[in-house]
Design a protein around this motif. Structure first.
Motif, short mmCIF file in Angstrom:
data_model
loop_
_atom_site.label_atom_id
_atom_site.label_comp_id
_atom_site.label_asym_id
_atom_site.label_seq_id
_atom_site.Cartn_x
_atom_site.Cartn_y
_atom_site.Cartn_z
N SER A 1 44.95 32.19 47.57
CA SER A 1 44.61 31.89 46.17
C SER A 1 43.99 33.12 45.54
O SER A 1 43.06 33.69 46.08
N PRO A 2 44.50 33.54 44.39
CA PRO A 2 43.88 34.69 43.73
C PRO A 2 42.50 34.33 43.18
O PRO A 2 42.23 33.16 42.90
N VAL A 3 41.67 35.33 43.03
CA VAL A 3 40.35 35.15 42.41
C VAL A 3 40.40 35.77 41.01
O VAL A 3 40.93 36.87 40.83
N VAL A 4 39.90 35.05 40.04
CA VAL A 4 39.75 35.61 38.70
C VAL A 4 38.26 35.60 38.37
O VAL A 4 37.59 34.57 38.53
N VAL A 5 37.74 36.74 37.96
CA VAL A 5 36.34 36.82 37.55
C VAL A 5 36.28 36.75 36.02
O VAL A 5 36.87 37.59 35.34
N LEU A 6 35.62 35.72 35.52
CA LEU A 6 35.45 35.55 34.08
C LEU A 6 34.10 36.12 33.68
O LEU A 6 33.08 35.79 34.29
N ASP A 7 34.12 36.95 32.66
CA ASP A 7 32.89 37.63 32.23
C ASP A 7 32.61 37.32 30.76
O ASP A 7 33.07 38.02 29.87
N ALA B 1 34.33 40.57 44.44
CA ALA B 1 35.17 39.36 44.58
C ALA B 1 36.63 39.72 44.85
O ALA B 1 37.45 38.84 45.07
N HIS B 2 36.95 41.03 44.82
CA HIS B 2 38.34 41.49 44.94
C HIS B 2 39.22 40.74 43.94
O HIS B 2 40.27 40.18 44.30
N ALA B 3 38.76 40.71 42.70
CA ALA B 3 39.43 39.91 41.68
C ALA B 3 40.86 40.37 41.43
O ALA B 3 41.14 41.57 41.37
N GLY B 4 41.75 39.39 41.28
CA GLY B 4 43.12 39.68 40.85
C GLY B 4 43.13 40.07 39.39
O GLY B 4 43.99 40.83 38.93
N LEU B 5 42.13 39.55 38.65
CA LEU B 5 41.91 39.95 37.26
C LEU B 5 40.45 39.76 36.92
O LEU B 5 39.83 38.75 37.26
N PHE B 6 39.89 40.76 36.26
CA PHE B 6 38.53 40.73 35.72
C PHE B 6 38.71 40.54 34.22
O PHE B 6 39.13 41.45 33.52
N LEU B 7 38.45 39.30 33.76
CA LEU B 7 38.75 38.92 32.38
C LEU B 7 37.46 38.81 31.59
O LEU B 7 36.64 37.92 31.82
N ARG B 8 37.29 39.73 30.66
CA ARG B 8 36.07 39.81 29.87
C ARG B 8 36.32 39.14 28.52
O ARG B 8 37.30 39.44 27.85
N ILE B 9 35.44 38.22 28.16
CA ILE B 9 35.66 37.39 26.97
C ILE B 9 34.62 37.75 25.90
O ILE B 9 33.41 37.65 26.14
N HIS B 10 35.11 38.18 24.74
CA HIS B 10 34.24 38.59 23.62
C HIS B 10 34.81 38.09 22.30
O HIS B 10 35.94 37.62 22.22
N ALA B 11 33.99 38.23 21.25
CA ALA B 11 34.46 38.05 19.88
C ALA B 11 33.92 39.23 19.08
O ALA B 11 32.88 39.81 19.43
N ASP B 12 34.65 39.59 18.04
CA ASP B 12 34.37 40.83 17.33
C ASP B 12 33.43 40.62 16.14
O ASP B 12 33.22 39.50 15.69
N PHE C 1 34.89 48.97 32.15
CA PHE C 1 36.25 49.32 32.58
C PHE C 1 36.20 50.43 33.64
O PHE C 1 36.89 50.37 34.65
N ASN C 2 35.39 51.44 33.37
CA ASN C 2 35.39 52.63 34.24
C ASN C 2 34.82 52.35 35.63
O ASN C 2 35.14 53.07 36.58
N TRP C 3 33.99 51.32 35.74
CA TRP C 3 33.43 50.97 37.04
C TRP C 3 34.27 49.93 37.78
O TRP C 3 33.99 49.61 38.95
N ALA C 4 35.31 49.41 37.12
CA ALA C 4 36.11 48.36 37.76
C ALA C 4 37.12 48.95 38.73
O ALA C 4 37.79 49.94 38.42
N ASP C 5 37.20 48.35 39.90
CA ASP C 5 38.22 48.73 40.89
C ASP C 5 39.31 47.67 40.97
O ASP C 5 40.08 47.64 41.93
N VAL C 6 39.32 46.79 39.99
CA VAL C 6 40.33 45.71 39.93
C VAL C 6 40.88 45.70 38.50
O VAL C 6 40.23 46.20 37.58
N PRO C 7 42.08 45.11 38.31
CA PRO C 7 42.63 45.07 36.95
C PRO C 7 41.66 44.38 35.99
O PRO C 7 41.08 43.35 36.33
N VAL C 8 41.51 44.96 34.80
CA VAL C 8 40.49 44.47 33.87
C VAL C 8 41.01 44.52 32.43
O VAL C 8 41.67 45.48 32.04
#
Ligand SMILES: [Zn+2]
Length: 242
Positions: free
Chosen positions: A28-34, A118-129, A189-196
């Motif tokens: 199962s992939p891991v997704v990290v929600l931020d 977490a060896h995330a398959g995706l590091f998904l960062r959630i924001h609003a502008d 972004f620059n510190w991520a070792d997983v897709p972000v």
């Protein structure tokens, strides 16, 4: 129990205890929600990438709804909490960088480290502008620019994820499509070792988008769009996002 039976039973017990719960599946992939920001900004600084002498503030605190007064940190969290069960039902393991809006923001290196560990398959960062121009509106998705030694390992996959997340978010929210943006200056972004990727759902400084994003219906739409974009990126069926 005879001694031989114990020697047979023990490894079986250890194997059973070490098994993942039913349905979790080892692949199962891991997704990290931020969910971006927190109750309080963090004025401390941190290097924008590993070994960098350029430092940026940890967290400026985010924006807030022009009409509703809703804090961006709270909106981001509400969407993440709606997204978590959608992904879990689709067989994805979910880790959140925070589950409450109560403290001082941890900063972006700490957020990236959670995703890396977490060896995330995706590091998904959630924001609003937010903007000083209240007519500015629409959805866009950011991903890391190609910087040798920092993002070359995650650049291509992040760009691919940004495409699926942006297209599904626009489809779900029906806000104007502001497209994708590469950023070389994002610490997280620059510190991520997983897709972000970092999704900017809409503009809280635009009265229309602020009013809509403050509703449960639009938070759910955002969660469905993010779920579909994430599953498509992971090569899974987006129809599971309900
Ligand atoms: Zn933000």
């Amino acid at each position: 129990m005879p001694r031989t039976a114990i020697w047979i039973a023990l490894p079986v017990l250890v194997a059973l205890l070490g098994m993942p719960p039913a349905g979790a599946g080892q692949r199962s992939p891991v997704v990290v929600l931020d969910p971006g920001h927190d109750l309080r900004a963090n004025a401390a600084t941190e290097p924008i990438g590993p070994g960098s002498s350029t430092r940026k503030i940890k967290d400026g605190g985010g924006t807030h709804g022009l009409v509703t007064g809703l804090r961006e940190a709270e909106l981001n969290l509400r969407v993440a909490l709606r997204l978590r069960p959608l992904l879990e039902r689709a067989g994805v393991r979910v880790v959140l960088t925070r589950t409450r809006t109560v403290g001082t923001s941890m900063g972006n290196i700490a957020r990236a480290r959670i995703a890396n560990r977490a060896h995330a398959g995706l590091f998904l960062r959630i924001h609003a502008d937010g903007s000083t121009d209240r007519t500015a509106r629409g959805t866009h998705t950011l991903y890391p620019a190609l910087t040798r030694g920092w993002t070359d390992d995650v650049y291509a996959a992040s760009r691919r994820a940004a495409r699926t997340v942006q297209s599904e978010l626009v489809r779900a929210l029906r806000f104007p499509d502001r497209g994708l943006q590469e950023r070389a200056d994002f610490t997280g972004f620059n510190w991520a070792d997983v897709p972000v990727v970092l999704a900017e759902l809409g503009f809280m400084t635009n009265p229309t988008e602020d009013r809509l994003l403050a509703t449960a219906a639009y938070q759910r739409r955002a969660a469905i769009g993010l779920c579909r974009g994430t599953l498509r990126f992971l090569g899974r069926r987006p129809a599971a996002c309900r």
